[in-house]
Design a protein around this motif. Structure first.
Motif, mmCIF file in Angstrom:
data_model
loop_
_atom_site.group_PDB
_atom_site.id
_atom_site.type_symbol
_atom_site.label_atom_id
_atom_site.label_comp_id
_atom_site.label_asym_id
_atom_site.label_seq_id
_atom_site.Cartn_x
_atom_site.Cartn_y
_atom_site.Cartn_z
ATOM 1 N N LEU A 1 51.186 47.154 92.727
ATOM 2 C CA LEU A 1 50.964 47.541 94.005
ATOM 3 C C LEU A 1 50.090 48.585 94.061
ATOM 4 C CD1 LEU A 1 51.662 47.127 97.152
ATOM 5 C CD2 LEU A 1 53.264 49.067 96.725
ATOM 6 N N PHE A 2 48.894 48.074 94.748
ATOM 7 C CA PHE A 2 47.837 49.111 94.793
ATOM 8 C C PHE A 2 47.509 49.682 96.266
ATOM 9 C CE2 PHE A 2 46.771 46.650 91.186
ATOM 10 C CZ PHE A 2 46.846 47.386 90.131
ATOM 11 N N ASP A 3 47.369 50.852 96.574
ATOM 12 C CA ASP A 3 46.968 51.484 97.960
ATOM 13 C C ASP A 3 45.391 51.502 97.731
ATOM 14 O OD1 ASP A 3 46.594 52.729 99.942
ATOM 15 O OD2 ASP A 3 47.928 54.342 99.676
ATOM 16 N N ARG A 4 44.990 50.451 98.454
ATOM 17 C CA ARG A 4 43.286 50.550 98.495
ATOM 18 C C ARG A 4 42.805 51.456 99.287
ATOM 19 N NH1 ARG A 4 39.988 47.191 96.054
ATOM 20 N NH2 ARG A 4 39.190 46.762 97.840
ATOM 21 N N SER A 5 43.312 52.129 100.248
ATOM 22 C CA SER A 5 42.516 52.949 100.946
ATOM 23 C C SER A 5 42.385 54.230 100.313
ATOM 24 C CB SER A 5 43.387 53.417 102.314
ATOM 25 O OG SER A 5 44.624 53.709 102.023
ATOM 26 N N ASN A 6 43.444 54.564 99.252
ATOM 27 C CA ASN A 6 43.338 55.718 98.333
ATOM 28 C C ASN A 6 42.827 55.384 96.931
ATOM 29 O OD1 ASN A 6 44.296 57.559 100.478
ATOM 30 N ND2 ASN A 6 46.298 56.920 99.983
ATOM 31 N N ASP A 7 42.811 54.225 96.486
ATOM 32 C CA ASP A 7 42.277 53.813 95.185
ATOM 33 C C ASP A 7 41.671 52.350 95.554
ATOM 34 O OD1 ASP A 7 42.270 53.523 92.446
ATOM 35 O OD2 ASP A 7 44.493 52.892 92.555
ATOM 36 N N PRO A 8 40.514 52.552 95.881
ATOM 37 C CA PRO A 8 39.607 51.106 96.119
ATOM 38 C C PRO A 8 39.274 50.486 94.878
ATOM 39 C CG PRO A 8 38.265 52.987 96.726
ATOM 40 C CD PRO A 8 39.555 53.659 96.493
ATOM 41 N N GLY A 9 39.512 51.245 93.738
ATOM 42 C CA GLY A 9 39.334 50.695 92.348
ATOM 43 C C GLY A 9 40.408 50.297 91.837
#
Length: 134
Positions: A58-66
């Motif tokens: 699971l990735f939080d794209r707003s805080n970790d776009p990469g």
């Protein structure tokens, strides 16, 4: 005319310059069994490992776009929401495939006019969606 349960979004408004509505959620899958969903902020990816087991990230794209930090262990509620949406998508996709196979095979269910025959079946066969035509 099109089937009323046909999935998708008409692109006709965009042809005439109208703005397209934003999608609230996207789904993706590939031919190696990887599936995923993205809601604009969180992205869940599920990949097969050793046949049956699966690994999720699971990735939080707003805080970790990469997409460098898997936040699955620290965001169980968001992971559950993404997983629920992904499972619903996969269930619907499976149902659509079953309906397509039924229509192509000509088995019980659809009326004669709904069964795929001739060129339609051959096109699906060429694309690999069906194994044979009646």
């Amino acid at each position: 005319s099109y089937p009323p349960n046909l999935a998708g979004l008409s692109l006709l408004p965009a042809v005439f310059g109208a703005p397209m509505p934003a999608r609230l959620r996207l789904f993706a899958e590939n031919d190696r069994g990887l599936v995923g969903t993205h809601d604009g902020r969180f992205k869940l990816i599920r990949e097969p490992v050793d046949g049956r087991a699966r690994r999720e990230s699971l990735f939080d794209r707003s805080n970790d776009p990469g997409e460098e930090r898997n936040v699955l262990p620290t965001r169980p509620r968001e992971a559950r929401e993404q997983r629920t949406a992904l499972e619903a998508y996969l269930a619907e996709r499976s149902t659509e495939w079953a309906r397509t196979r039924l229509r192509v095979s000509g088995s019980d269910g659809p009326t004669e006019g709904e069964k795929l025959k001739g060129d339609a079946c051959l096109r699906l066969l060429a694309l690999g969606y069906v194994e044979s035509c009646p």
